[in-house]
Structure formats: C-alpha cells, structure tokens
Design an enzyme around this catalytic site. Structure first.
Site, mmCIF file in Angstrom:
data_model
loop_
_atom_site.group_PDB
_atom_site.id
_atom_site.type_symbol
_atom_site.label_atom_id
_atom_site.label_comp_id
_atom_site.label_asym_id
_atom_site.label_seq_id
_atom_site.Cartn_x
_atom_site.Cartn_y
_atom_site.Cartn_z
ATOM 1 N N GLN A 114 0.920 4.241 -2.004
ATOM 2 C CA GLN A 114 0.482 3.594 -0.769
ATOM 3 C C GLN A 114 -0.254 2.277 -1.032
ATOM 4 O O GLN A 114 -0.189 1.351 -0.227
ATOM 5 C CB GLN A 114 -0.420 4.545 0.016
ATOM 6 C CG GLN A 114 -0.547 4.235 1.496
ATOM 7 C CD GLN A 114 0.687 4.655 2.281
ATOM 8 O OE1 GLN A 114 1.241 5.710 2.065
ATOM 9 N NE2 GLN A 114 1.120 3.808 3.199
ATOM 10 N N LYS A 129 -4.357 8.612 1.079
ATOM 11 C CA LYS A 129 -3.434 9.658 1.522
ATOM 12 C C LYS A 129 -4.207 10.969 1.608
ATOM 13 O O LYS A 129 -5.269 11.129 0.996
ATOM 14 C CB LYS A 129 -2.269 9.810 0.545
ATOM 15 C CG LYS A 129 -0.998 10.347 1.184
ATOM 16 C CD LYS A 129 -0.269 9.304 1.994
ATOM 17 C CE LYS A 129 1.012 9.879 2.601
ATOM 18 N NZ LYS A 129 1.805 8.863 3.310
ATOM 19 N N ASP A 169 2.428 12.199 8.635
ATOM 20 C CA ASP A 169 3.388 12.266 7.536
ATOM 21 C C ASP A 169 4.168 13.552 7.773
ATOM 22 O O ASP A 169 4.195 14.058 8.907
ATOM 23 C CB ASP A 169 2.660 12.246 6.182
ATOM 24 C CG ASP A 169 3.600 11.987 4.999
ATOM 25 O OD1 ASP A 169 4.096 12.969 4.423
ATOM 26 O OD2 ASP A 169 3.860 10.817 4.668
#
Length: 449
Positions: A114, A129, A169
């Site tokens: 990321q 995350k 997600d």
C-alpha cells in the site's frame, strides 16, 4: 558486486531473519527490493540513510482482541489488526480485510504494498492496512454488526481523519463500513473523513464502489493502446466475483470487450455469450450467493468446481486475477501462455506468484502489477477524503474522469521509470521504482524518524 545489489541483499537477509514465518510479507518485500538495485546505484545517499531497513519496518503494529456474541448467545473471540506502515507522504490509508486467512503476515504484506500503491496515485496518503480473521460469510446482519462494533471500539483509539483512514477490502463492503462508521461516530462524534467507502447518504463518494474495477480496466486499456491493441472485442477471464471483479466486468463490457468467465472460492462459470452483469450483481451484491447460482438464470453457461479445474484454463485474450493473493501460480501461467493470452492485469493484491510473473516476462506477455493496476480504489478513497474535507460532493462523471487521469498517470510514470533505469517495458520494476522514489525522498527530507 555493485553497491546497490550488496545493500539490497544485506537488508533482505535481515528481513528474512526477523520475519522468517511471514511468507506473504517476505514475498512482497523481495519482489520490491530486487527491483530497486539500480536506484541505489544512482542515489547512494539512500544507502547511507538506510532507507530500505527503515521502510520495511512498520511505524507501528496494533493487535487486539475482538469479543462478540453470536445469535445463539455464544461468546466468540477474533483477532484484530492495524498495521500503520508509513506516513511520510500523508496519513495512513488502506483497507480492512475480514477473512479467516488474515494474520500478521497478510496485513503486513498488504500494508507494505500500500505504501507504493498510494505513492503512485500522486495523492498525499501513506500506507496502512488492517483487518481480522472474522469471516462475515454465513453470518447474520446482527452478528456482523456486533462484531464490527466490538472491532471499532478498539480500533477507534488509533485512527482519525488526519491520522489513519481505513476503507473496505475483502469481506468489508457497504454493510460493514456502515456499522464501523456508526460505532466510530457513537464514540467520537461525527467525523466525516474517518472512513472511506461510506454510503452516499453519509459522506461517501460517487464512483468509489466502481473505482478499483474500473481502474484496473483503464490501466489495461492504457497498456494495450500503447502497443496498438484495441480492447474492443477482446475476450477476458476475470477471477473472483467480489467488488473488484464485478466492476472490472462492467467496465470491460462498457468498452466493448467480452468477459466470458468469473469465479468464487467454490469454482467458476463460463458464459460464451459474455457474463451477464445484472445476474452477477444480483447473485453477489443482493443475494450474497455462490457463483454456481448463475446457471439458474443462464442455462447455456457452464459451472466448474474448484476440484475440477481453474478459471485460467479458459482461453481468452485478457486475464484479470481479481480474487486474492497467490491465486495464479507458475502452472497457471504456463496454461495462459499456451493459450496465447495477450495481457495479464492484476486486480487483486499480489495475485500472481513470483514464478508466474517471471514466466510472463520471459514470454513477453504484457503484465500489469497490482500496485499500479488496482490503485484506482485507494485513489478514489483519497478523492472521497478531499470531498469530505471540503464538505462537497462531485458528480459520478467528475470522479470517473479524475480516476481515468490518475490511472493514465500511473501507467506513464511506471513506464517512464522502467525506461529511465534500463528496464524498458517492465511495468513491475517501473511501478516499484516510481512508487519508491517519492516515499524515499520524503523520508530523506524528514530526517531519521
């Protein structure tokens, strides 16, 4: 041995020793670091500042207990995570994943990727995350609500609209984001920008739901156009049937391509007439059902269980792995090469193994890495943050136009970085270098922190 290679190998050795049991994280680190050797030869100051050893260590990892009560009154316990990896260019930004496979290695690999993905968007967002080993499949709405409220009760201590802004997600869609936002609001009052992927009635952005899937196809179009190949009338296989896959299918259809197969964890369906988008959305977004149900609506389609075969066996011009990490291995890559696939475009995070990627490169197959191709989702999340900060809402067309431009810029910056450092045509190396350079410069400017 040149200084850059020696430095990378020394750091990789330390990372392997420190994180020997974190397979996915080590895979992600090795793929990025080996691409960066020419950068350190050109910019030796990053060696003296030990940028690699600093960037590979998260700024913090938060692990916590998530107790909740199921509908039968039984107390359940899951584990929650948030990895705040790098804030050198902006607040931590990255999704939450609810899936039984989630562990520290998974969230670290996702958070590490990321960093560079967010950098490529050119927007001011750092890498993070999180998630939990909770599985929302088969749970009632009330069970999901109780879990998410418990999860957010702990997570809210560490996030904020200018600190860390999570999104969805795998396993975290509109329902979960709504419950998470509601609990955050209950504990902290109304802060519109603390989560992205929100509903349109409470600060969400138009085109956010579609952004990752659309962005993947926009990137594919840029890559194909550059080679003089028209995406129109090309056949495609799209693994997965979640948010990314659904909207990749939608955009492929919009551009005149024909997606012929989609999958889920139980198997895949093939429809030679082209996947029917309305049916796919009904099954997955409304019914929350299994992909096999597609046959109830379309008798001509064929279903193949995961025990009987994999979606990569279907012959098509384009392949879009949009399900999960390491779903496409070397054997699958050999099948795609044999079937004369033109391009492989990653929609999921790290869906191809290193061996598969090496084979695509060797066979001159056009290959778009995830950190570049699937950055559309986080890009529009950042646009949602901007709209929240300004207390306004852009039209779908405005956001979609910005998304297209962002994906065009990501393609060009990856392509140009690869060429500058002697790897022309290698978008994997190009994306890694382009994403790294911005973060490295910011870290260098801010001192040893």
């Amino acid at each position: 041995m040149d200084k850059g290679k020696l430095y990378v190998e020394e750091v990789l050795k330390k990372v392997r020793e420190k994180n020997s049991n974190e397979i996915e994280f080590l895979q992600a680190v090795e793929e990025v670091f080996t691409s960066l050797i020419p950068v350190f030869n050109k910019y030796p100051q990053y060696i003296s500042e030990n940028i690699l050893e600093r960037i590979v260590e998260p700024e913090r990892i938060i692990t916590f207990r998530v107790p909740w009560v199921d509908d039968s009154g039984k107390v359940r316990v899951n584990r929650g995570y948030r990895v705040q990896f790098n804030s050198s260019i902006g607040p931590y930004k990255g999704g939450l994943r609810f899936h039984p496979s989630v562990n520290q290695s998974i969230v670290k690999f996702l958070g590490f990727e990321q960093i560079f993905k967010n950098s490529l968007t050119t927007l001011p967002i750092g890498g993070g995350k999180g998630g939990s080993d909770f599985d929302p499949k088969g749970k009632t709405d009330m069970e999901v609500m109780r879990f998410t409220q418990s999860f957010m009760t702990e997570l809210q201590k560490y996030i904020g609209d200018d600190v860390d802004v999570p999104a969805g997600d795998i396993g975290v869609g509109a329902r979960e984001i709504g419950y998470l936002f509601g609990q955050y609001k209950r504990l902290n009052s109304y802060k519109n920008g603390v989560l992205t992927g929100k509903g349109l009635t409470y600060g969400g952005s138009l085109a956010r739901k579609e952004a990752t899937g659309y962005g993947v196809v926009y990137f594919a179009k840029q890559m194909l156009d550059d080679k003089g190949i028209d995406i129109k009338n090309k056949t495609a296989i799209v693994s997965g049937s979640g948010n990314v896959a659904i909207y990749a299918v939608e955009k492929l259809l919009n551009l005149g391509a024909k997606p012929v197969a989609v999958s889920d964890s139980s198997g895949y369906v093939v429809d030679e007439n082209g996947i029917n988008l309305e049916t796919l959305k009904q099954i997955k977004e409304v019914n929350r059902g299994r992909i096999k149900e597609y046959l109830k609506y379309h008798k001509n389609a064929k279903y193949v269980s995961k025990e009987e075969g994999k979606i990569w066996e279907i012959k098509a011009d384009l392949a879009f792995p949009c399900a999960t990490q390491n779903e496409l291995n070397e054997e699958d890559a050999k099948i795609l090469v044999k079937n004369k696939v033109l391009a492989v475009v990653e929609g999921a995070n790290m869906p191809s193994t290193l061996q598969a990627i090496d084979l695509f490169k060797k066979e001159k197959i056009l290959f778009a890495p995830a950190k570049a191709a699937n950055a559309g989702g986080v890009a529009v999340s950042a646009l949602e943050m901007s709209q929240n900060s300004m207390r306004l809402s852009w039209s779908f067309e405005e956001v979609d136009k910005k998304l297209y431009k962002i994906m065009e810029n990501i393609y060009n910056s990856s392509k140009n970085a690869a060429k500058e450092f002697g790897f022309e045509g290698d978008l994997v190396v190009g994306a890694n270098i382009a994403g790294f350079l911005k973060v490295a410069e910011a870290m260098s400017s801010q001192g040893i922190v």
